[in-house]
Design an enzyme around this catalytic site. Structure first.
Site, PDB file in Angstrom:
ATOM      1  N   HIS A  49       0.781  -1.100   0.088  1.00 29.86           N
ATOM      2  CA  HIS A  49       0.081   0.035  -0.064  1.00 29.86           C
ATOM      3  C   HIS A  49       0.871   1.181   0.180  1.00 29.86           C
ATOM      4  O   HIS A  49       0.488   2.186  -0.322  1.00 29.86           O
ATOM      5  CB  HIS A  49      -1.024  -0.140   1.176  1.00 29.86           C
ATOM      6  CG  HIS A  49      -0.465   0.334   2.433  1.00 29.86           C
ATOM      7  ND1 HIS A  49      -0.196  -0.622   3.573  1.00 29.86           N
ATOM      8  CD2 HIS A  49      -0.296   1.641   3.170  1.00 29.86           C
ATOM      9  CE1 HIS A  49       0.060  -0.050   4.646  1.00 29.86           C
ATOM     10  NE2 HIS A  49       0.101   1.316   4.244  1.00 29.86           N
TER      11      HIS A  49
ATOM     12  N   ASP B 274       1.005  -7.376   2.234  1.00 35.60           N
ATOM     13  CA  ASP B 274       1.264  -6.176   1.996  1.00 35.60           C
ATOM     14  C   ASP B 274       2.676  -5.783   1.833  1.00 35.60           C
ATOM     15  O   ASP B 274       3.137  -5.280   2.706  1.00 35.60           O
ATOM     16  CB  ASP B 274       0.507  -5.425   2.964  1.00 35.60           C
ATOM     17  CG  ASP B 274       0.143  -4.158   2.904  1.00 35.60           C
ATOM     18  OD1 ASP B 274       0.712  -3.481   1.643  1.00 35.60           O
ATOM     19  OD2 ASP B 274      -0.741  -3.107   3.254  1.00 35.60           O
TER      20      ASP B 274
ATOM     21  N   SER C 172       3.910   2.212   8.528  1.00 32.43           N
ATOM     22  CA  SER C 172       3.707   1.269   7.546  1.00 32.43           C
ATOM     23  C   SER C 172       4.944   0.773   6.680  1.00 32.43           C
ATOM     24  O   SER C 172       5.611   1.817   6.460  1.00 32.43           O
ATOM     25  CB  SER C 172       2.698   1.629   6.462  1.00 32.43           C
ATOM     26  OG  SER C 172       1.559   1.193   6.725  1.00 32.43           O
TER      27      SER C 172
HETATM   28  N1  ARG Z   1      -4.739   0.570   7.594  1.00 34.54           N
HETATM   29  C1  ARG Z   1      -3.322   0.635   6.965  1.00 34.54           C
HETATM   30  C2  ARG Z   1      -2.768   1.808   7.126  1.00 34.54           C
HETATM   31  O1  ARG Z   1      -3.532   2.786   7.666  1.00 34.54           O
HETATM   32  C3  ARG Z   1      -3.446   0.019   5.447  1.00 34.54           C
HETATM   33  C4  ARG Z   1      -4.124   0.879   4.419  1.00 34.54           C
HETATM   34  C5  ARG Z   1      -4.064   0.670   2.997  1.00 34.54           C
HETATM   35  N2  ARG Z   1      -5.202  -0.559   2.863  1.00 34.54           N
HETATM   36  C6  ARG Z   1      -6.307  -0.443   2.303  1.00 34.54           C
HETATM   37  N3  ARG Z   1      -7.186  -1.203   2.293  1.00 34.54           N
HETATM   38  N4  ARG Z   1      -6.913   0.909   2.114  1.00 34.54           N
HETATM   39  O2  ARG Z   1      -2.305   2.602   6.360  1.00 34.54           O
HETATM   40  N1  GLU Z   2      -1.383   1.337   7.396  1.00 40.31           N
HETATM   41  C1  GLU Z   2      -0.650   2.528   8.267  1.00 40.31           C
HETATM   42  C2  GLU Z   2       0.465   3.235   7.553  1.00 40.31           C
HETATM   43  O1  GLU Z   2       0.069   3.463   6.507  1.00 40.31           O
HETATM   44  C3  GLU Z   2      -0.025   1.969   9.465  1.00 40.31           C
HETATM   45  C4  GLU Z   2      -1.048   1.595  10.294  1.00 40.31           C
HETATM   46  C5  GLU Z   2      -1.301   2.286  11.572  1.00 40.31           C
HETATM   47  O2  GLU Z   2      -1.930   3.190  11.540  1.00 40.31           O
HETATM   48  O3  GLU Z   2      -0.867   1.594  12.573  1.00 40.31           O
HETATM   49  O4  GLU Z   2       1.284   3.926   8.125  1.00 40.31           O
END
Ligand code: ARG
Ligand code: GLU
Length: 729
Positions: free
Chosen positions: A94, A230, A664
């Site tokens: 991502h 991921d 991330s």
């Molecule tokens: N929650 C994770 C972060 O904050 C992954 C985000 C990307 N994935 C998604 N399905 N939108 O960034």
């Molecule tokens: N998916 C998040 C990022 O892009 C990390 C997840 C979180 O916020 O802990 O940094």
């Protein structure tokens, strides 16, 4: 007799345990905290070693010899880790999403199919993507504070801080190729200087298809059990001196002095883990008033506004593949915070966060009353914060609606950028060569229209403005709302039809014509004023930028010195406790242990997931769980190569590390300093950890290196990438 004594002992022990965990303070629980690497020796290393870390603080961060920090990089807004001596960087899918998307088209759809460079020649350059190493960090608090005095107001203080920071930064990088930044910690109680080395030629090496890299999509986002692969690979390129250089065909892979070995041994319960990365922002010290505002007002409104935006995008994305690709990245980013806010609200409510914060504040107030010195320094803090927040309420909702409604309209953002360029780039506008301005503008416009689909934005336009009118005081309504009432029956749909057929800014053709006219006539920018979107943006700026943002900023500026004193007081009140500063995009270490958790009564979530779970989810028929045929073939054939642990193909695991956005792509490291996973998310029940950490429920989610190695080698046939890496069992 014996038995009952023992029972009593257990009762008392449990009670003490319970007390310890409900203690009225900001207690640092196991797992909580994002620590500065240079201070580990002082605050953390003993605890880390007790939990199973077998190296020293110097092995993590040193300026005298190569250390782990030399393998940790900031890449875009994410973190990454160097895993080979040829500058190979591992991060999240991502985090690479935009890069992958930018190389994709309907015919060459790397989002859907994945991308693997089979030779270095095939690696794809990415404009604007950089990789940053931390060279060193230094406590410069004394030098910064030495130019400040108590008589300064906050603006004067900030101005002085900026000047001394500039001097320190220049001093630190003089004669080098490096950059430096001074950052404030604890709201300006402490300052650290960071020296960075930035590489600009960063190429995409490999990424799995979205059906692996984004498996579970937005359905599973922020959730455990998770089965997302991921991850993605980039490579850093340098000039022939091994120094950073802009993209060039002459550049060669960066020779990395340090890279992180990988351990494919698999994780076990209670294993030590640490996450080394660049967390973006947390708000651990918010007062009860602010948390209350967040739970009751800010999160619910922001969620509702994004409901509508997501629906508008989703509908058109389903209809056409072109739109799906154009909006893939936008949709994912809008939906990401939207979902997190929902988890955060639930978590804060479940923790009774407001009451806990109040309890801290009561204790602080009592402590302040305990001595005249404290009274004179701290007695104004809580009342001051309280009254500022009362004033802020009024502006906060309007502020949020500005961000989440007015500037959520894509054309509003575009026209705003366009106008800003014509207004501020006088160098381009004046003089004899209007062609220079128009060429910049045409580039901006090209970027905008590449991923623009007007029907989506038209819907967003009318929904966002309707909701703004319903929820925000009239005093903050842009002037054109009046015209909608009188000329369009108060109907923003009809108004949208009018605007989108009149304005030149909503089609590439319209903008091209406009640029043509501008180029003929150097005084051209005035001509823009007739465009209806220019008027709309002008009205928005007039009311929002001038009345809302300026007030909101000025009230927030007044909060800073109060928070500075509040946290200073808290630290004085509990001198034995190690505090940690809020995340601010600087390099941090979090550490914890591999551990399952109870998401709710009687339900226990195991610490890792396996490939069988991927197949299980696939059977539900939900398109977010589509998988590539090749993956099923490998699974059915039991063909997982060297990458199984006890016969299982592990996919993801969780641990109690305190992480946030920006983490991330962070390496997840075991007690021997080896890479065991790549961090990419947090569990739903723990998403409130930016504000309040709960050791029972806060878990970070990582993709297991075994899955990364399996997918790269067996699924993608890119085993040559593994040959570069140092892989241990
Ligand atoms: N929650 C994770 C972060 O904050 C992954 C985000 C990307 N994935 C998604 N399905 N939108 O960034
Ligand atoms: N998916 C998040 C990022 O892009 C990390 C997840 C979180 O916020 O802990 O940094």
């Amino acid at each position: 007799m014996r038995a009952s004594l023992k029972f009593k002992f257990i009762m008392i022990r449990n009670l003490l345990f319970l007390l310890a965990f409900t203690a009225v303070s900001f207690p640092v629980f196991p797992g909580e905290g994002m620590w500065l690497p240079s201070l580990l020796e002082k605050y953390n290393i003993e605890e880390m070693q007790r939990k199973g870390f077998r190296l020293s603080a110097e092995d993590i961060y040193s300026t005298d010899r190569p250390s782990m920090k030399d393998a940790v990089v900031r890449i875009g807004g994410c973190t990454g880790v160097v895993v080979s001596e040829r500058g190979l960087v591992l991060t999240n899918h991502h985090c690479a999403y935009r890069a992958i998307q930018s190389h994709s088209s309907v015919d060459n759809d790397y989002l859907t199919d994945g991308f693997w460079a089979m030779t270095e020649d095939e690696e794809l350059p990415n404009r604007g993507l950089t990789v940053t190493f931390l060279v060193r960090m230094e406590d410069v608090t004394e030098r910064v504070l030495s130019v400040l005095d108590d008589g300064m107001d906050e603006n004067q203080r900030q101005a002085a801080v900026n000047i001394i920071s500039g001097i320190l930064e220049d001093e630190a990088v003089e004669g080098t190729r490096y950059n430096a930044a001074v950052n404030s910690f604890y709201f300006g109680s402490e300052y650290y200087l960071f020296v960075y080395d930035v590489f600009e030629d960063v190429r995409l090496v490999g990424a799995p298809p979205s059906s692996v890299g984004k498996f579970g999509g937005d359905t599973d986002n922020w959730m455990w059990p998770r089965h997302t692969g991921d991850f993605a690979f980039f490579r850093i390129y340098a000039d022939d001196e091994n120094e950073p250089a802009p993209f060039s065909g002459e550049n060669v892979p960066y020779r990395s002095p340090v890279h992180m070995p990988v351990s494919a041994g698999g994780v076990r319960e209670n294993d030590f883990t640490m996450v080394f990365g660049f967390p973006g922002s947390t708000r651990q010290y918010l007062t009860s008033h602010a948390v209350d505002m967040l739970i009751r007002m800010r999160n619910p409104h922001s969620i509702r506004l994004r409901d509508e935006r997501l629906a508008a995008m989703g509908r058109e994305m389903e209809r056409s593949d072109t739109v799906r690709i154009k909006y893939a990245s936008k949709f994912a980013s809008v939906s990401n915070a939207w979902k997190r806010w929902q988890g955060e609200n639930r978590g804060l409510e479940r923790l009774d966060a407001i009451e806990r914060k109040r309890a801290i504040e009561r204790r602080f107030a009592e402590w302040v009353e305990g001595s005249p010195e404290r009274m004179s320094r701290y007695s104004g803090v809580l009342p001051g914060l309280d009254s500022l927040y009362s004033l802020l309420e009024h502006f906060t909702l309007a502020f949020d609606y500005g961000q989440e409604a007015l500037y959520a309209i894509e054309a509003v953002r575009f026209v705003n950028d366009f106008l800003r360029l014509t207004e501020t780039r006088t160098d381009l506008r004046q003089g004899t060569d209007p062609a220079r301005l128009t060429s910049v503008l045409s580039q901006v416009s090209g970027n905008f229209f590449r991923d623009y689909h007007q029907p989506v934005d038209r819907r967003i336009f009318s929904m966002m403005l309707t909701m703004y009118r319903e929820n925000i005081d009239e005093e903050f309504h842009p002037a054109f709302f009046g015209e909608v009432t009188t000329g369009f029956d108060s109907d923003f749909d009809r108004f949208a039809d009018h605007v989108f057929s009149e304005s030149a800014f909503v089609t590439p053709r319209g903008v091209a014509d406009l640029l043509y006219v501008l180029e003929q006539d150097a005084a051209g920018p005035d001509l823009l004023e007739d465009d209806i979107f220019v008027r709309i943006v002008g009205d928005i700026r007039a009311v929002y930028n001038e009345n809302v943002i300026s007030e909101w900023n000025s009230l927030n500026d007044q909060l800073t010195p109060l928070y500075r004193l509040f946290v200073e007081g808290l630290r004085e009140m509990e001198p034995e406790r190690a505090f940690y500063p809020d995340a601010n995009r600087t390099l941090r270490v979090a550490y914890g242990q591999v551990r399952g958790y109870y998401p709710r009564d009687a339900v226990y979530y195991n610490k890792y997931t396996t490939l069988s779970g991927v197949m299980e989810k696939n059977l539900t028929g939900d398109p977010d769980y589509n998988i590539p045929d090749r993956l099923r073939e490998l699974y059915d054939a039991g063909d997982m190569g060297r990458w199984t642990v006890n016969g299982e193909m592990r996919v993801g695991f969780i641990a109690s590390n305190h992480t946030t956005g920006g983490n991330s792509g962070s390496p997840v490291i075991n007690g021997d300093g080896h890479l065991i996973g790549v961090n990419f998310d947090r569990v739903w029940e723990g998403t409130m950890s930016d504000i309040m950490f709960d050791p029972a429920k806060c878990r970070n989610i990582s993709v297991d290196v075994n899955y990364i190695l399996f997918i790269t080698e067996m699924f993608a046939g890119a085993g040559h990438i593994l040959e570069e890496m140092t892989i241990l069992r």
